[in-house]
Design a protein around this motif. Structure first.
Motif, PDB file in Angstrom:
ATOM      1  N   ALA A  48     -14.028 -11.270  27.382  1.00 58.08           N
ATOM      2  CA  ALA A  48     -13.939 -12.572  28.041  1.00 58.08           C
ATOM      3  C   ALA A  48     -14.271 -12.470  29.523  1.00 58.08           C
ATOM      4  N   ALA A  49     -14.008 -11.302  30.116  1.00 63.89           N
ATOM      5  CA  ALA A  49     -14.252 -11.136  31.548  1.00 63.89           C
ATOM      6  C   ALA A  49     -15.666 -10.653  31.861  1.00 63.89           C
ATOM      7  N   CYS A  50     -16.387 -10.213  30.856  1.00 59.59           N
ATOM      8  CA  CYS A  50     -17.682  -9.554  31.107  1.00 59.59           C
ATOM      9  C   CYS A  50     -18.745 -10.562  31.542  1.00 59.59           C
ATOM     10  N   PRO A  51     -19.275 -10.429  32.774  1.00 57.58           N
ATOM     11  CA  PRO A  51     -20.325 -11.350  33.213  1.00 57.58           C
ATOM     12  C   PRO A  51     -21.654 -11.115  32.515  1.00 57.58           C
ATOM     13  N   GLN A  53      -9.816  -9.263  25.827  1.00 56.57           N
ATOM     14  CA  GLN A  53      -9.806  -9.792  27.198  1.00 56.57           C
ATOM     15  C   GLN A  53     -10.949  -9.225  28.032  1.00 56.57           C
ATOM     16  N   CYS A  54     -11.357  -7.993  27.701  1.00 54.49           N
ATOM     17  CA  CYS A  54     -12.470  -7.390  28.438  1.00 54.49           C
ATOM     18  C   CYS A  54     -13.759  -8.170  28.183  1.00 54.49           C
TER      19      CYS A  54
END
Lengths: 305, 61
Positions: free
Chosen positions: B41-44, B38-39
């Motif tokens: 997936a969130a990383c810009p 999930q990290c």
């Protein structure tokens, strides 16, 4: 047509994602207020926060240090709606707008953004009808201008701007280190935005602070050219020198950073040809770097999922 | 990540290990990663965060 706001916004924006903190992790409001005072006194106007920053504490800090202390016409305020962080329902995502209005007390937002569109989440903004939702808020007078912040490929940016031509601006990660980065694709994304005629707001100009403390060989190139200029000044002026850039957001964390930024952005001058040549040499050096491109934004933690 | 960059970008291995130990003691240990992804997936920055955490643990723990 270039948007009117693009011509009237000073080139330095105050990003409220990395505000000074107390030892217990709360936002240090006294120092933040002093930073706000110096920023406005220098003629700057643009403040950028988001619903999710510091779990809402950033928007509240904007109210306490800015909105409650200055007339509304003295500044412009941007915030953002995130349809994916924390897996909100459509109703919860749309409720972020009302919550942001309440937290900031701003009455309306000068700039409102769909937050951090990426390849794996942009569909939610369609699915939840967020594009139409922000336009409805604009028609009610609660939003002056709207756009989106973006972290993905030039192809997706082109598609989004084609599908949503009414978008008024885009916010992109642009810095000299990521200019030719294969994933960040700063140059290509900037060029897509320009082809669509969209003004650009620059985020992460200093790459989470990494470009403020470059390795010695990079620092030497900068100081050989201009001993008085900070490394951060090169990074921020790089973004601000690009045509079509509305403002460059700097997530300042203390008064020293504020003072340094204001020292060269109060009367901004674009990079000269000689300075651009120095930046190109720096880009060549950084191309050999093995560093992980983490900016410390903490989107991977802090309840973002 | 900051600790790992002390090693990768700056070549400061001892400082990197110390930074890793300090982060772990403060409750931010890569050893706690469950590799759920999930990290990432969130990383810009589009970083493979879980993979990088594993490499960080391997190098600095």
């Amino acid at each position: 047509m270039e948007q009117d706001f693009a011509a009237h916004t000073p080139k330095l924006g105050f990003g409220l994602m990395r505000l000074p903190k107390t030892k217990d992790g709360a936002i240090e409001l006294n120092e933040t207020a002093e930073m706000v005072d110096r920023f406005l006194a220098a003629g700057q106007t643009y403040f950028d926060t988001a619903y999710v920053y510091d779990n809402g504490a950033s928007e509240e800090a904007a109210r306490k240090t800015l909105v409650e202390r200055y007339p509304r016409e003295r500044y412009t305020l941007a915030t953002k709606l995130c349809a994916w962080a924390g897996n909100p329902t459509e109703q919860e995502a749309k409720a972020q707008f009302t919550t942001s209005l309440e937290r900031t007390g701003a009455g309306y937002f000068d700039f409102y953004l769909l937050h951090a569109l990426q390849a794996g989440n942009y569909q939610l903004y369609d699915q939840y009808g967020i594009w139409d939702f922000v336009k409805e808020q604009q028609q009610k007078g609660l939003i002056r201008h709207w756009g989106f912040s973006f972290h993905a490929s030039p192809a997706l940016l082109d598609r989004l701007l084609t599908d949503h031509p009414e978008t008024e601006f885009v916010q992109l990660q642009i810095n000299y280190a990521d200019w030719e980065h294969p994933d960040i694709a700063a140059r290509e994304n900037y060029e897509v935005a320009r082809r669509h005629g969209k003004p650009v707001i620059v985020m992460e100009p200093v790459k989470g602070g990494a470009l403020a403390n470059p390795k010695p060989e990079v620092a030497k190139l900068f100081t050989d050219c201009n001993p008085a200029a900070s490394a951060a000044s090169w990074a921020i002026r790089f973004g601000a020198s690009l045509p079509g850039v509305v403002t460059v957001l700097s997530g300042m964390s203390n008064l020293a950073q504020m003072d340094d930024n204001l020292s060269y952005m109060r009367a901004f001058t674009p990079l000269s040809a000689e300075e651009r040549a120095v930046v190109r040499r720096v880009q060549e050096l950084l191309g050999q770097s093995k560093a992980i491109g983490c900016t410390g934004c903490r989107y991977c933690v802090d309840g973002w999922h | 990540m900051a600790a790992r960059n002390r090693q990768l970008a700056d070549g400061l291995f001892d400082e990197a290990k110390a930074a890793y130990a300090a982060a772990a003691e403060a409750g931010s240990s890569p050893a706690d990663c469950t590799n759920c992804g999930q990290c990432a997936a969130a990383c810009p920055q589009l970083l493979p965060v879980n993979q990088l955490l594993a490499e960080c643990r391997e190098a600095l723990a």
